[in-house]
Motif scaffolding. Structure first.
Motif, mmCIF file in Angstrom:
data_model
loop_
_atom_site.group_PDB
_atom_site.id
_atom_site.type_symbol
_atom_site.label_atom_id
_atom_site.label_comp_id
_atom_site.label_asym_id
_atom_site.label_seq_id
_atom_site.Cartn_x
_atom_site.Cartn_y
_atom_site.Cartn_z
ATOM 1 N N GLU A 1 -1.554 7.329 -16.452
ATOM 2 C CA GLU A 1 -2.802 7.317 -17.200
ATOM 3 C C GLU A 1 -3.969 7.140 -16.223
ATOM 4 O OE1 GLU A 1 -3.014 4.693 -20.534
ATOM 5 O OE2 GLU A 1 -0.941 5.122 -21.110
ATOM 6 N N LEU A 2 -5.092 7.717 -16.578
ATOM 7 C CA LEU A 2 -6.263 7.697 -15.713
ATOM 8 C C LEU A 2 -6.686 6.275 -15.359
ATOM 9 C CD1 LEU A 2 -8.481 9.253 -14.248
ATOM 10 C CD2 LEU A 2 -9.791 9.222 -16.394
ATOM 11 N N GLU A 3 -6.740 5.411 -16.345
ATOM 12 C CA GLU A 3 -7.164 4.028 -16.105
ATOM 13 C C GLU A 3 -6.221 3.326 -15.132
ATOM 14 O OE1 GLU A 3 -6.777 5.341 -19.183
ATOM 15 O OE2 GLU A 3 -8.871 5.489 -19.816
ATOM 16 N N LYS A 4 -4.923 3.531 -15.313
ATOM 17 C CA LYS A 4 -3.923 2.925 -14.431
ATOM 18 C C LYS A 4 -4.066 3.494 -13.016
ATOM 19 C CE LYS A 4 -0.078 0.746 -13.304
ATOM 20 N NZ LYS A 4 0.004 -0.669 -13.087
ATOM 21 N N GLY A 5 -4.313 4.782 -12.913
ATOM 22 C CA GLY A 5 -4.495 5.416 -11.617
ATOM 23 C C GLY A 5 -5.696 4.849 -10.876
ATOM 24 N N VAL A 6 -6.781 4.626 -11.600
ATOM 25 C CA VAL A 6 -7.986 4.063 -10.985
ATOM 26 C C VAL A 6 -7.729 2.617 -10.555
ATOM 27 C CG1 VAL A 6 -10.388 3.387 -11.421
ATOM 28 C CG2 VAL A 6 -9.565 5.614 -12.189
ATOM 29 N N GLN A 7 -7.008 1.859 -11.361
ATOM 30 C CA GLN A 7 -6.666 0.485 -10.990
ATOM 31 C C GLN A 7 -5.827 0.460 -9.718
ATOM 32 O OE1 GLN A 7 -4.670 -0.987 -14.473
ATOM 33 N NE2 GLN A 7 -6.557 -1.745 -15.407
ATOM 34 N N LEU A 8 -4.838 1.345 -9.645
ATOM 35 C CA LEU A 8 -4.003 1.417 -8.451
ATOM 36 C C LEU A 8 -4.819 1.833 -7.234
ATOM 37 C CD1 LEU A 8 -0.735 3.057 -9.845
ATOM 38 C CD2 LEU A 8 -1.000 0.731 -8.962
ATOM 39 N N PHE A 9 -5.716 2.782 -7.437
ATOM 40 C CA PHE A 9 -6.558 3.239 -6.338
ATOM 41 C C PHE A 9 -7.429 2.096 -5.820
ATOM 42 C CE2 PHE A 9 -10.526 5.053 -4.698
ATOM 43 C CZ PHE A 9 -10.011 5.855 -3.687
ATOM 44 N N GLU A 10 -8.030 1.331 -6.724
ATOM 45 C CA GLU A 10 -8.880 0.215 -6.312
ATOM 46 C C GLU A 10 -8.073 -0.838 -5.555
ATOM 47 O OE1 GLU A 10 -12.269 -2.799 -8.061
ATOM 48 O OE2 GLU A 10 -10.842 -1.940 -9.472
ATOM 49 N N LYS A 11 -6.900 -1.161 -6.072
ATOM 50 C CA LYS A 11 -6.036 -2.129 -5.398
ATOM 51 C C LYS A 11 -5.630 -1.601 -4.022
ATOM 52 C CE LYS A 11 -2.000 -5.009 -6.234
ATOM 53 N NZ LYS A 11 -0.865 -5.299 -7.109
ATOM 54 N N GLY A 12 -5.352 -0.316 -3.944
ATOM 55 C CA GLY A 12 -4.998 0.304 -2.669
ATOM 56 C C GLY A 12 -6.133 0.219 -1.662
ATOM 57 N N MET A 13 -7.355 0.392 -2.121
ATOM 58 C CA MET A 13 -8.509 0.276 -1.231
ATOM 59 C C MET A 13 -8.648 -1.156 -0.717
ATOM 60 S SD MET A 13 -9.708 3.278 -0.825
ATOM 61 C CE MET A 13 -11.270 2.930 -0.034
ATOM 62 N N LEU B 1 0.828 -1.201 0.000
ATOM 63 C CA LEU B 1 0.000 0.000 0.000
ATOM 64 C C LEU B 1 0.870 1.262 0.000
ATOM 65 C CD1 LEU B 1 -2.810 1.253 0.120
ATOM 66 C CD2 LEU B 1 -2.766 0.945 2.601
ATOM 67 N N GLU B 2 1.929 1.260 0.775
ATOM 68 C CA GLU B 2 2.855 2.409 0.786
ATOM 69 C C GLU B 2 3.477 2.627 -0.586
ATOM 70 O OE1 GLU B 2 4.826 2.979 5.135
ATOM 71 O OE2 GLU B 2 5.494 1.217 4.017
ATOM 72 N N GLN B 3 3.922 1.539 -1.217
ATOM 73 C CA GLN B 3 4.531 1.648 -2.544
ATOM 74 C C GLN B 3 3.532 2.205 -3.557
ATOM 75 O OE1 GLN B 3 5.750 -2.400 -3.112
ATOM 76 N NE2 GLN B 3 7.683 -2.136 -2.023
ATOM 77 N N MET B 4 2.320 1.710 -3.496
ATOM 78 C CA MET B 4 1.283 2.154 -4.409
ATOM 79 C C MET B 4 0.956 3.631 -4.198
ATOM 80 S SD MET B 4 -2.139 0.009 -5.055
ATOM 81 C CE MET B 4 -1.133 -1.435 -4.790
ATOM 82 N N THR B 5 0.914 4.038 -2.950
ATOM 83 C CA THR B 5 0.637 5.437 -2.624
ATOM 84 C C THR B 5 1.724 6.342 -3.189
ATOM 85 O OG1 THR B 5 -0.522 4.787 -0.613
ATOM 86 C CG2 THR B 5 0.240 7.064 -0.734
ATOM 87 N N ARG B 6 2.987 5.929 -3.018
ATOM 88 C CA ARG B 6 4.089 6.714 -3.575
ATOM 89 C C ARG B 6 3.974 6.816 -5.092
ATOM 90 N NH1 ARG B 6 7.007 4.298 0.564
ATOM 91 N NH2 ARG B 6 7.702 2.579 -0.750
ATOM 92 N N GLU B 7 3.616 5.718 -5.739
ATOM 93 C CA GLU B 7 3.481 5.728 -7.199
ATOM 94 C C GLU B 7 2.383 6.691 -7.632
ATOM 95 O OE1 GLU B 7 2.726 2.725 -10.986
ATOM 96 O OE2 GLU B 7 3.043 1.865 -8.995
ATOM 97 N N LEU B 8 1.275 6.693 -6.922
ATOM 98 C CA LEU B 8 0.175 7.597 -7.263
ATOM 99 C C LEU B 8 0.561 9.059 -7.013
ATOM 100 C CD1 LEU B 8 -2.888 5.610 -5.890
ATOM 101 C CD2 LEU B 8 -2.540 6.305 -8.260
ATOM 102 N N GLU B 9 1.266 9.308 -5.925
ATOM 103 C CA GLU B 9 1.643 10.680 -5.567
ATOM 104 C C GLU B 9 2.735 11.248 -6.471
ATOM 105 O OE1 GLU B 9 0.711 10.712 -0.775
ATOM 106 O OE2 GLU B 9 2.740 10.325 -1.456
ATOM 107 N N ASN B 10 3.645 10.408 -6.915
ATOM 108 C CA ASN B 10 4.832 10.890 -7.611
ATOM 109 C C ASN B 10 4.791 10.719 -9.121
ATOM 110 O OD1 ASN B 10 5.983 11.574 -5.134
ATOM 111 N ND2 ASN B 10 6.810 9.520 -4.875
#
Length: 72
Positions: free
Chosen positions: A29-41, A15-24
């Motif tokens: 891409e929007l689709e990738k961001g949403v996928q990461l967000f869902e996985k993070g949830m 979750l920390e790694q995913m958060t860093r990827e989203l923040e940085n």
């Protein structure tokens, strides 16, 4: 390994790694961001569940030993 079988540490680290990827990553891409967000949830849900289980165990241990001390 199923996500629900992950240890707290594994899920939290991911979750920390995913958060860093989203923040940085402004170019994400929007689709990738949403996928990461869902996985993070999903990972956050796993962490929360494991924390709740441990909290209940701690409460039970404290109750058990508090009751034992009152009888002594």
């Amino acid at each position: 390994m199923k996500k629900t079988e992950q240890s707290f540490k594994q899920a939290f680290t991911e979750l920390e790694q995913m958060t860093r990827e989203l923040e940085n990553n402004d170019a994400l891409e929007l689709e990738k961001g949403v996928q990461l967000f869902e996985k993070g949830m999903e990972l956050a849900k796993i962490c929360n569940s494991k924390l709740s289980i441990m909290e209940n165990k701690i409460i039970n241990i404290k109750t058990k030993y508090s009751n034992n001390n009152e009888r002594d």
